[in-house]
Motif scaffolding. Structure first.
Motif, PDB file in Angstrom:
ATOM      1  N   GLY A  68       1.004  -1.201  -0.137  1.00 31.82           N
ATOM      2  CA  GLY A  68       0.004   0.089  -0.052  1.00 31.82           C
ATOM      3  C   GLY A  68       0.700   1.207   0.023  1.00 31.82           C
ATOM      4  N   ALA A  69       2.212   1.245   0.789  1.00 26.62           N
ATOM      5  CA  ALA A  69       2.782   2.485   0.880  1.00 26.62           C
ATOM      6  C   ALA A  69       4.281   2.348   1.068  1.00 26.62           C
ATOM      7  CB  ALA A  69       2.078   3.390   1.862  1.00 26.62           C
ATOM      8  N   LEU A  70       4.943   3.107   0.817  1.00 28.75           N
ATOM      9  CA  LEU A  70       6.458   3.177   1.037  1.00 28.75           C
ATOM     10  C   LEU A  70       6.453   4.387   2.151  1.00 28.75           C
ATOM     11  CD1 LEU A  70       8.050   2.445  -2.430  1.00 28.75           C
ATOM     12  CD2 LEU A  70       7.554   0.875  -0.485  1.00 28.75           C
ATOM     13  N   TRP A  71       7.044   4.290   3.258  1.00 30.79           N
ATOM     14  CA  TRP A  71       7.143   5.068   4.255  1.00 30.79           C
ATOM     15  C   TRP A  71       8.666   5.459   4.537  1.00 30.79           C
ATOM     16  CZ3 TRP A  71       2.832   7.103   6.092  1.00 30.79           C
ATOM     17  CH2 TRP A  71       1.662   6.605   5.956  1.00 30.79           C
ATOM     18  N   MET A  72       8.970   6.891   4.650  1.00 33.30           N
ATOM     19  CA  MET A  72      10.625   7.404   4.772  1.00 33.30           C
ATOM     20  C   MET A  72      10.568   8.154   5.988  1.00 33.30           C
ATOM     21  SD  MET A  72      10.537   8.330   0.885  1.00 33.30           S
ATOM     22  CE  MET A  72       8.980   7.133   0.674  1.00 33.30           C
ATOM     23  N   ARG A  73      11.617   7.801   6.754  1.00 32.38           N
ATOM     24  CA  ARG A  73      12.066   8.249   8.067  1.00 32.38           C
ATOM     25  C   ARG A  73      13.005   9.724   7.887  1.00 32.38           C
ATOM     26  NH1 ARG A  73      15.029   3.750  10.572  1.00 32.38           N
ATOM     27  NH2 ARG A  73      14.880   5.021  12.601  1.00 32.38           N
ATOM     28  N   ASP A  74      12.992  10.400   8.929  1.00 30.55           N
ATOM     29  CA  ASP A  74      13.365  11.594   8.858  1.00 30.55           C
ATOM     30  C   ASP A  74      14.587  11.831   9.789  1.00 30.55           C
ATOM     31  OD1 ASP A  74      13.921  14.663   8.463  1.00 30.55           O
ATOM     32  OD2 ASP A  74      12.262  15.278   9.451  1.00 30.55           O
ATOM     33  N   ILE A  75      15.806  11.634   9.119  1.00 34.12           N
ATOM     34  CA  ILE A  75      17.009  11.442   9.984  1.00 34.12           C
ATOM     35  C   ILE A  75      18.159  12.238   9.192  1.00 34.12           C
ATOM     36  CG2 ILE A  75      18.485   9.798  11.189  1.00 34.12           C
ATOM     37  CD1 ILE A  75      16.619   7.818  11.082  1.00 34.12           C
ATOM     38  N   PRO A  76      18.474  13.326   9.905  1.00 34.69           N
ATOM     39  CA  PRO A  76      19.251  14.285   8.910  1.00 34.69           C
ATOM     40  C   PRO A  76      20.728  13.858   9.135  1.00 34.69           C
ATOM     41  CG  PRO A  76      18.172  15.522  10.588  1.00 34.69           C
ATOM     42  CD  PRO A  76      17.461  14.136  10.743  1.00 34.69           C
ATOM     43  N   PHE A  77      21.042  13.383  10.450  1.00 32.09           N
ATOM     44  CA  PHE A  77      22.521  13.362  10.809  1.00 32.09           C
ATOM     45  C   PHE A  77      22.805  11.823  11.285  1.00 32.09           C
ATOM     46  CE2 PHE A  77      21.112  17.347  12.190  1.00 32.09           C
ATOM     47  CZ  PHE A  77      21.484  18.124  11.250  1.00 32.09           C
ATOM     48  N   TYR A  78      24.171  11.552  11.041  1.00 28.05           N
ATOM     49  CA  TYR A  78      24.345  10.183  11.403  1.00 28.05           C
ATOM     50  C   TYR A  78      24.998  10.278  12.899  1.00 28.05           C
ATOM     51  CZ  TYR A  78      27.460   6.097  12.420  1.00 28.05           C
ATOM     52  OH  TYR A  78      27.694   4.949  12.758  1.00 28.05           O
ATOM     53  N   ASP A  79      24.053   9.804  14.010  1.00 30.26           N
ATOM     54  CA  ASP A  79      24.585   9.667  15.374  1.00 30.26           C
ATOM     55  C   ASP A  79      25.017   8.175  15.697  1.00 30.26           C
ATOM     56  OD1 ASP A  79      24.946   9.483  18.088  1.00 30.26           O
ATOM     57  OD2 ASP A  79      22.855  10.842  18.492  1.00 30.26           O
ATOM     58  N   PRO A  80      26.025   7.844  15.979  1.00 33.56           N
ATOM     59  CA  PRO A  80      26.710   6.664  16.229  1.00 33.56           C
ATOM     60  C   PRO A  80      25.843   5.983  17.574  1.00 33.56           C
ATOM     61  CG  PRO A  80      28.662   7.784  15.646  1.00 33.56           C
ATOM     62  CD  PRO A  80      27.354   8.796  16.054  1.00 33.56           C
ATOM     63  N   ASN A  81      25.505   6.740  18.317  1.00 35.15           N
ATOM     64  CA  ASN A  81      24.693   6.433  19.439  1.00 35.15           C
ATOM     65  C   ASN A  81      23.682   5.667  19.156  1.00 35.15           C
ATOM     66  OD1 ASN A  81      26.585   7.006  21.655  1.00 35.15           O
ATOM     67  ND2 ASN A  81      25.814   9.175  21.400  1.00 35.15           N
ATOM     68  N   TYR A  82      22.859   5.818  17.814  1.00 34.39           N
ATOM     69  CA  TYR A  82      21.796   5.416  17.385  1.00 34.39           C
ATOM     70  C   TYR A  82      22.067   4.273  16.528  1.00 34.39           C
ATOM     71  CZ  TYR A  82      18.813   8.778  19.781  1.00 34.39           C
ATOM     72  OH  TYR A  82      18.334   9.549  20.654  1.00 34.39           O
ATOM     73  N   GLY A  83      23.036   4.564  15.514  1.00 41.39           N
ATOM     74  CA  GLY A  83      23.284   3.542  14.768  1.00 41.39           C
ATOM     75  C   GLY A  83      22.479   3.210  13.636  1.00 41.39           C
ATOM     76  N   ASP A  84      21.651   4.462  12.997  1.00 36.44           N
ATOM     77  CA  ASP A  84      20.851   4.194  11.779  1.00 36.44           C
ATOM     78  C   ASP A  84      20.512   5.420  11.035  1.00 36.44           C
ATOM     79  OD1 ASP A  84      18.691   3.121  10.657  1.00 36.44           O
ATOM     80  OD2 ASP A  84      17.026   3.531  12.083  1.00 36.44           O
ATOM     81  N   VAL A  85      20.605   5.217   9.970  1.00 38.54           N
ATOM     82  CA  VAL A  85      20.321   6.515   9.098  1.00 38.54           C
ATOM     83  C   VAL A  85      19.357   6.331   8.280  1.00 38.54           C
ATOM     84  CG1 VAL A  85      22.842   7.415   9.240  1.00 38.54           C
ATOM     85  CG2 VAL A  85      22.170   6.001   7.468  1.00 38.54           C
ATOM     86  N   ALA A  86      18.468   5.278   8.398  1.00 43.67           N
ATOM     87  CA  ALA A  86      17.016   5.110   7.549  1.00 43.67           C
ATOM     88  C   ALA A  86      17.603   4.964   6.129  1.00 43.67           C
ATOM     89  CB  ALA A  86      16.132   6.055   7.785  1.00 43.67           C
TER      90      ALA A  86
END
Length: 335
Positions: A68-86
């Motif tokens: 039904g849909a493709l969803w995009m996340r809003d992650i402007p910066f890489y933070d190693p503490n989160y470890g994810d850039v979508a």
């Protein structure tokens, strides 16, 4: 506290402007669940970034299978503490790119971090994307959970709930009023001499809350067009559905419809009968367990689920094959 859903002899309906919005209608109907995918369309467990190889072909394949849909996340910066850039790419720019490569699949966000966005420009971006995609934009709006973004942008993290409400008011005003007169504490204002162009092509850009966004559920039910919660355990689905739809009924009337959705990680098990098992940020299940969980969610009043299989071990093409054969036919998108 839960609210019993008041049953009516008529089918609940959305905001009148959304009754003709193609994207909203493709995803959201009462008593029917559709399936979307959170990007990237690539598995990369243990690595912060996907390769984005063949991403357009994978989006087209998902559309052909009936996602039904493709969803995009809003992650402007890489933070190693989160470890994810979508999906790496800025979501609104990427939506414009995918809109030109697809024909019917909804393109949405889970979600734009509203307190860090200039709402006047966001309104122009949203209206432009919805027009250029022929009504396929569904805008998910969140408050953001990454503390590190806020100091970098010079914004007080603790103010994000207030900024969300303020920005949302400006966003709606500019999209839906002609030559509006308004004043915002944080985002400027107008004395009525200027107008935003283009306006929302269908009168309204569907805007749903992603998470509670530092708001009360009551405020979301009164002001947003829907609510995308995190994945819930099976025993919590019914109470969540009753609570949300009860609040919508109180805010809008017993025949109002504002969809409830779920979103989170999916670790697709190689055991087809693996039942729902909680993991951080989502769940693990085999195809039969997934289908059973989705049926429970549908019965509880959930209209959409946005799945992010990036944590799965198998190649994404195999995940699409399995979903396409065993799951998607049971939960089709709406024509």
């Amino acid at each position: 506290m839960t609210h019993a859903i008041q049953r009516s002899t008529t089918s609940p309906t959305p905001h009148p402007m959304l009754e003709r919005h193609p994207g909203f209608q493709r995803l959201f109907k009462p008593q029917a669940l559709t399936i979307g995918l959170i990007l990237p369309l690539e598995t990369h467990p243990g690595r912060p970034a996907p390769t984005m190889r063949d991403h357009v072909e994978m989006a087209q394949r998902a559309e052909a299978l009936g996602v039904g849909a493709l969803w995009m996340r809003d992650i402007p910066f890489y933070d190693p503490n989160y470890g994810d850039v979508a999906q790496i790419f800025e979501p609104l720019v990427y939506i414009g790119y995918l809109a030109a490569a697809t024909r019917s699949i909804v393109l949405g966000t889970t979600g734009i971090v509203l307190p860090t966005r200039e709402p006047m420009y966001l309104a122009k971006q949203a209206a432009s994307l919805d027009q250029l995609s022929e009504g396929r934009l569904v805008l998910g709006l969140s408050s953001g959970d990454r503390y590190s973004d806020y100091p970098m942008l010079g914004i007080d993290f603790e103010s994000r709930g207030e900024r969300y409400r303020d920005a949302y008011s400006v966003f709606r005003t500019l999209l839906e009023q002609r030559f509006p007169t308004f004043r915002s504490e944080r985002f400027g204002g107008s004395s009525g001499g200027l107008d935003l162009v283009p306006k929302a092509p269908y009168g309204r850009v569907p805007s749903i809350a992603v998470g509670q966004a530092q708001q009360s559920i009551e405020w979301l039910a009164q002001n947003l067009d829907g609510y995308l919660a995190g994945v819930q355990s099976p025993e919590r689905l019914a109470s969540l559905g009753e609570h949300w739809h009860g609040l919508v009924n109180e805010a809008e009337g017993r025949d109002a419809f504002k969809p409830l959705g779920l979103g989170g990680y999916l670790d697709l098990s190689s055991n087809p009968d693996q039942p729902f098992q909680r993991i951080q940020g989502g769940f693990r299940a085999g195809r039969n367990g997934l289908r059973n969980y989705l049926a429970q969610a549908q019965s509880a009043g959930v209209s959409h689920i946005a799945l992010n299989p990036k944590v799965s071990r198998q190649p994404y093409s195999e995940i699409l094959d399995e979903l396409g054969e065993y799951v998607l036919p049971h939960f089709p998108s709406h024509a």
